[in-house]
Each structure stands twice: as C-alpha cells, then as structure tokens.
Enzyme design. Sequence first.
Site, PDB file in Angstrom:
ATOM      1  N   LYS A 145      44.306  42.907  42.283  1.00 35.65           N
ATOM      2  CA  LYS A 145      43.700  41.622  42.650  1.00 35.65           C
ATOM      3  C   LYS A 145      44.393  40.998  43.847  1.00 35.65           C
ATOM      4  CE  LYS A 145      41.505  40.026  38.386  1.00 35.65           C
ATOM      5  NZ  LYS A 145      41.464  38.933  37.395  1.00 35.65           N
ATOM      6  N   LYS A 152      34.284  53.219  33.763  1.00 34.94           N
ATOM      7  CA  LYS A 152      33.798  52.258  32.774  1.00 34.94           C
ATOM      8  C   LYS A 152      32.807  51.276  33.406  1.00 34.94           C
ATOM      9  CE  LYS A 152      35.904  48.909  30.052  1.00 34.94           C
ATOM     10  NZ  LYS A 152      37.038  48.241  29.427  1.00 34.94           N
ATOM     11  N   LYS A 206      32.144  44.479  34.797  1.00 33.66           N
ATOM     12  CA  LYS A 206      31.453  43.283  35.252  1.00 33.66           C
ATOM     13  C   LYS A 206      31.816  42.946  36.681  1.00 33.66           C
ATOM     14  CE  LYS A 206      34.845  40.652  32.643  1.00 33.66           C
ATOM     15  NZ  LYS A 206      35.119  39.661  31.617  1.00 33.66           N
TER      16      LYS A 206
END
Length: 331
Positions: A112, A195, A198
């Site tokens: 991030k 995976k 979102k």
Amino acid sequence: MKKVMLSAVAPSNRLTLGNYLGALKNWVNLQKQYDCLFFAVDMHAITVKQDPEELRRETRRAVATYIASGIDPKECTLFVQSHVPQHAELSWVLTCFATMGELGRMTQYKDKSAKQGAHIPAGLFAYPVLMAADILLYGTHLVPVGEDQKQHLELTRDIAERMNGLFGDDLFVIPEVYIPPVGARIMSLQDPTQKMSKSDPDPNSAIYLGDTSDQIIKKIKRAVTDSGSEVTWSDEKPGVKNLITIQCALTGKKPEEVVSGYAGKMYGHLKVETAEMVAAHLAPVRAEVERLMADTAYLDGVLKMGAQNARNRAQKLLDRVYDRVGFLPRS
Ligand code: TRP
C-alpha cells in the site's frame, strides 16, 4: 462459556462474491456456536484517502450487508469501530510495544505504501496495531481471516505475548486464526490463479454484491476458462474449478456431484448455469441491503445497541491494561 470469534470488514471497498461465500455465509452458520463480534472498520479506512460522504454510506452498507447475509444483530455484537473509543485507546498502548522493524515487514504496508508516492500516512504504518487492538480488546479466541491478513494476526499474537511476558500471562488471550471446516476460496474470474479481490482494478475479475443480475451474468460468461472442453475438477483447470467451487458453495454439493451433472456438456453450459445461479442467489441479498439502507432508523438502532455492548465489554480489558502499564485510575 462460548469462545469469542471476531471479524471485521473495511468499508472502503465493495464486498465481493468471494467475501460473501468465503466469509459472511460461513459466519452465519457459526453465530450460535460462538460469541461473535462483527464490525465495520471505518478507522482503518481513513489510512488511505476517503470521501467523507462515501465513507459514511459504505460503513452503513457494510453493516447492512452483514445483516442481509444472515448475521443476526440480536445474536452477535454488530457495530462500527469508531463508535467504540477503546479501540483507539488500546491501539496507542500497543503502538508502544510494537517495533518499527516489525511494522516495516508487513507486506500489506509495503504494497500500500508503494502506491502513495512520497507522502505515506503514518496511519498506514500503524494500521496493523489498530487491528491488534480490535482483536485483543475482546479476549478473542478465533479470528477468521484470509491469507492476506495472516501476517497481521501473527503480529497481534507477538505483541500480546510480549506484553503478557512483561505484565502477566492473564493480560491478553492469544488469538488464533480460525480456519473454517468448509470454506470456499473464490478466485478472480479473469485470472483464476489469484483470489477474487475487492481491490482488483479490473471490474470484470470480481462479482460485487451490488452488481445487477445482468452484470453478474455477463461477467461469469466472460470468465477465463482453460484449454480443453471437458468439465473436470483439477488444478490444471483453475478457471473451471473456480466455477465448480462457486456452485458447490451455493448449493452445498460436492465437486464430484457438480461435475457429474456436466458429463458430455461443454464449458459454456457450466458458465451459463453458474451465472444464473449466482444471479438468482444474490438478487434477494441485494434487495435486502437496499431495503436496510433506506431504513436508517433501524440500522442506527442496531448500531447503537451494538456499540453499547461493545463498549461495556472493551472497557474491562482496557482498565486492566491501563492498570498494568501504570496509569493512574480515573476517579
Ligand atoms: N485488516 C482487515 C482487512 O483488511 C480488516 C480488519 C481490521 C480486521 N480489523 C480486524 C479483520 C480485526 C479481522 C479482525 O481485511
């Protein structure tokens, strides 16, 4: 005494079919067996840029989604993180017992912060400590988290053990990762080796719980499948396997049972039928989320009750921590 199980969701991104089948739907089955706490982590959300109105709306939506999926606010403690100030208070104490080295090794922080350019908010660095406070505050035994959060849970355990060593073994319960006996791991529709996420920039890779039936059907019909044409359950066919997994999670069937229904049929059949099943399953969930979003009085009532309950529980642990580290009692 039931064991304490706790999980949380960040309201900054919309939930996916992966969150729904892999997490939410499982918890519904566990809510009677465990003492469950579920909450929306709005304080974690502001570690990256947020639009205030959107954050408020998405926080409500996260709670509405829990309820629409079958979480019963009378059975569980359902709340919003910022309504329980003890999370921030414990977080500060834990910050003083976590090291720069540990936090710098967190892979989520590295990922991030790399996207933030020169101005990395300190909150992004401290994020896992707040998560540790979320967990330790309630004497949590079990935390159902995905692969991406295991490192944060490991850090939580390290901080808790370190402080137990200094202040007494009865200070914190050491939490464990909860691995569900049946858990669906839903993969990206565009890259079934990853995976379903979102935060994937490609909107076709994930089904969002807010997607319309048309969008759901289009995305699944466009899902990447594999070479060959026979529907089989195999690691060599991750795309096909993913669609079968979705069907299993929706129906409770075993992979063999789903596969046997496709003898002599093609991938196209599997895609169309999976698409229709997902669309049919999610339509009432979506409608219920919308209904709850419009019923502000009900949602606020649930959150008020949940926050009161959570504050009462959290204060007991916080008092103990404040005492052990040497803060004067409040009179
Ligand atoms: N960090 C978690 C995530 O990104 C969300 C979270 C915050 C959480 N606090 C938690 C999950 C406590 C479990 C327990 O998914």
